[in-house]
Design an enzyme around this catalytic site. Structure first.
Site, PDB file in Angstrom:
ATOM      1  N   ASP A 158      62.338  -4.651  -2.493  1.00 31.27           N
ATOM      2  CA  ASP A 158      63.075  -4.662  -3.756  1.00 31.27           C
ATOM      3  C   ASP A 158      63.014  -3.258  -4.358  1.00 31.27           C
ATOM      4  OD1 ASP A 158      63.977  -4.869  -6.346  1.00 31.27           O
ATOM      5  OD2 ASP A 158      62.930  -6.742  -6.797  1.00 31.27           O
ATOM      6  N   LYS A 199      70.829  -2.089 -10.439  1.00 29.97           N
ATOM      7  CA  LYS A 199      70.748  -1.127 -11.545  1.00 29.97           C
ATOM      8  C   LYS A 199      71.623   0.111 -11.386  1.00 29.97           C
ATOM      9  CE  LYS A 199      66.068  -2.567 -12.941  1.00 29.97           C
ATOM     10  NZ  LYS A 199      66.209  -3.244 -14.198  1.00 29.97           N
ATOM     11  N   PHE A 255      57.641  -8.035 -10.087  1.00 31.21           N
ATOM     12  CA  PHE A 255      58.771  -8.416 -10.945  1.00 31.21           C
ATOM     13  C   PHE A 255      60.048  -8.314 -10.123  1.00 31.21           C
ATOM     14  CE2 PHE A 255      62.289  -8.133 -13.810  1.00 31.21           C
ATOM     15  CZ  PHE A 255      61.996  -9.125 -14.731  1.00 31.21           C
TER      16      PHE A 255
HETATM   17  N1  PLP Z   1      63.723  -6.327  -9.323  1.00 27.96           N
HETATM   18  C1  PLP Z   1      63.135  -5.298  -9.948  1.00 27.96           C
HETATM   19  C2  PLP Z   1      62.152  -4.460  -9.200  1.00 27.96           C
HETATM   20  C3  PLP Z   1      63.434  -5.013 -11.277  1.00 27.96           C
HETATM   21  O1  PLP Z   1      62.834  -3.999 -11.896  1.00 27.96           O
HETATM   22  C4  PLP Z   1      64.368  -5.838 -11.955  1.00 27.96           C
HETATM   23  C5  PLP Z   1      64.697  -5.579 -13.363  1.00 27.96           C
HETATM   24  O2  PLP Z   1      64.007  -4.918 -14.090  1.00 27.96           O
HETATM   25  C6  PLP Z   1      64.964  -6.886 -11.260  1.00 27.96           C
HETATM   26  C7  PLP Z   1      64.622  -7.099  -9.944  1.00 27.96           C
HETATM   27  C8  PLP Z   1      65.948  -7.803 -11.929  1.00 27.96           C
HETATM   28  O3  PLP Z   1      67.164  -7.196 -12.094  1.00 27.96           O
HETATM   29  P1  PLP Z   1      68.247  -7.826 -13.114  1.00 27.96           P
HETATM   30  O4  PLP Z   1      67.647  -7.702 -14.484  1.00 27.96           O
HETATM   31  O5  PLP Z   1      69.474  -6.998 -12.924  1.00 27.96           O
HETATM   32  O6  PLP Z   1      68.425  -9.253 -12.707  1.00 27.96           O
END
Ligand code: PLP
Length: 412
Positions: free
Chosen positions: A231, A260, A145
């Site tokens: 990520d 975040k 994700f």
């Molecule tokens: N990458 C990871 C690992 C995430 O957990 C999330 C959101 O939960 C995102 C990217 C996406 O972030 P955003 O919702 O701020 O676009």
């Protein structure tokens, strides 16, 4: 109207009528937050066990971060990058020194930071690895994700993220997560510019790969001249008991992606870090964002990261994560409803003994809420449990008591 506190039902009805139906929230309407607690509009207090998907690691409305927000908001909030501002460079230096990189690029949402990383990796592939034009491949993992944009979902294996949103962006190869042989095979392709991983797959249900997987990934990237793109949007900023989850294996990403909790949940702030040979492949005019790198975000980000260090939140997550998992393992001996507890630090999940399309995990979360604890299932039968990292040992035990009571009630 905006200042009126509605009843829970009135607030739910408004969202239902006027809001897009792109989420399925638990029927709780929150009004106030402080530290590990949130209150609904009727004044009921809850322990937050989601932390806005790990954006509120420092706890709700942390006074130092809120003070910084107010102080900076009174001075200057946004200039665009058409001009310099007096906070961005300071924040860039701070994060480069903290995480050990030469260059920083601030964006807003996590998805934007991932998009930035994709562009960096591709451009690096063409200009430094001599991959033929438009042939660059990024290797991603099953059940990943990384966000919701059309490019990012092109690398997703989750049907609900993808169905109905094609056509998809080419240039991704998907391999099985946590599989060394799959890594070895995929990275040998000379057109691969990057490997894109989460060190723990949060949204997939807090899937922790076997020890050594990330190290193997790093070594194979070096061997094949492939960038390791990590990520850490959900796993970073102390959530798993270290500043970065990659630190557990001493792995250093070539491109580090954060979001975040960079702002303690106060505003969207995301960040991409890399060294000069990678970051400087992007030239003026080739990438940007109106809000990315704004002085308000820059000031808040420094304060939010300083809070993590000053309050030793990584150490707290490491210690209390162990307490939490021990309590859940003890609970598993008393019930057949939980089949597994897994996680690192304060990023944990319990797996419920029922099919992923059953209502059991949802009903358990409704029961948690009735008893003053907020959590939400991810992927049907998995419940992620991730409180703000400012939680105390006494509070962790109180929360484990709530979880235990609800599980045993549901099991009886
Ligand atoms: N990458 C990871 C690992 C995430 O957990 C999330 C959101 O939960 C995102 C990217 C996406 O972030 P955003 O919702 O701020 O676009």
């Amino acid at each position: 109207m905006i200042d009126t506190i509605l009843s829970s039902q009135a607030a739910i009805d408004l969202e239902e009528k006027y809001g897009a139906h792109n989420y399925h929230p638990l029927p709780v309407v929150l009004h106030k937050g402080e530290g590990v607690f949130m209150w609904d509009v009727e004044g009921k207090r809850y322990f937050d066990f989601l932390s806005a998907y790990s954006a509120v690691n420092q706890g709700h409305c942390h006074p130092r971060i809120i003070n910084k927000l107010i102080e900076q908001a009174k001075e200057l909030t946004l200039t665009s990058r058409a001009f310099y501002n007096d906070k961005l460079g300071v924040a860039e230096k701070f994060v480069c020194e903290l995480f050990g990189y030469q260059k920083a690029l601030f964006m807003n949402s996590g998805a934007e930071a991932n998009e930035t990383a994709i562009k960096l990796a591709r451009k690096w592939g063409y200009t430094k690895k001599n991959i033929p034009d438009n042939q660059a491949v990024i290797v991603a993992a099953t059940k990943n994700f990384h966000g919701r944009t059309t490019t990012i979902i092109s690398a997703s294996t989750d049907a609900s993220s993808r169905k109905g949103f094609g056509p998809f962006m080419p240039g991704f190869e998907i391999i099985e997560y946590d599989n060394d042989a799959a890594l070895e095979k995929a990275l040998a392709n000379p057109n691969v510019c990057a490997l894109w991983l989460e060190p723990i797959q949060g949204e997939a249900g807090v899937y922790v790969p076997k020890d050594g997987y990330l190290k193997t990934a790093e070594q194979l990237c070096r061997k094949h001249n492939v960038l390791l793109m990590m990520d850490e949007i959900q796993t970073g900023i102390a959530r798993t008991g270290k500043m970065l989850a990659s630190d557990h294996e001493g792995v250093r990403a070539d491109i580090l992606i954060l979001g975040k909790a960079l702002s303690g949940g106060v505003m969207p702030v995301s960040l991409v870090l890399a060294d000069d040979p990678i970051m400087l492949v992007i030239k003026p005019g080739e990438h940007g964002s109106t809000f990315g790198g704004n002085p308000l975000a820059a000031a808040i980000c420094i304060e939010a990261l300083q809070v993590v260090a000053d309050e030793k939140l990584a150490q707290n997550a490491e210690r209390l994560g162990q307490v939490f998992r021990d309590r859940m393992k003890a609970l598993m001996k008393k019930t057949k409803l939980i089949t597994l507890v897994r996680g690192k630090g304060l990023l944990n999940a319990i797996v419920i003994n029922d099919s992923p399309d059953s209502e059991t995990a949802w009903n358990l979360c409704v029961e948690f809420a009735k008893n003053g604890l907020l959590a939400k299932p991810t992927h049907g039968n998995i419940i992620r449990l991730a409180p703000p990292l400012v939680i105390t040992e006494e509070q962790i035990h109180e929360c484990c008591d709530i979880i235990e009571k609800c599980v045993l009630k549901m099991d009886s």
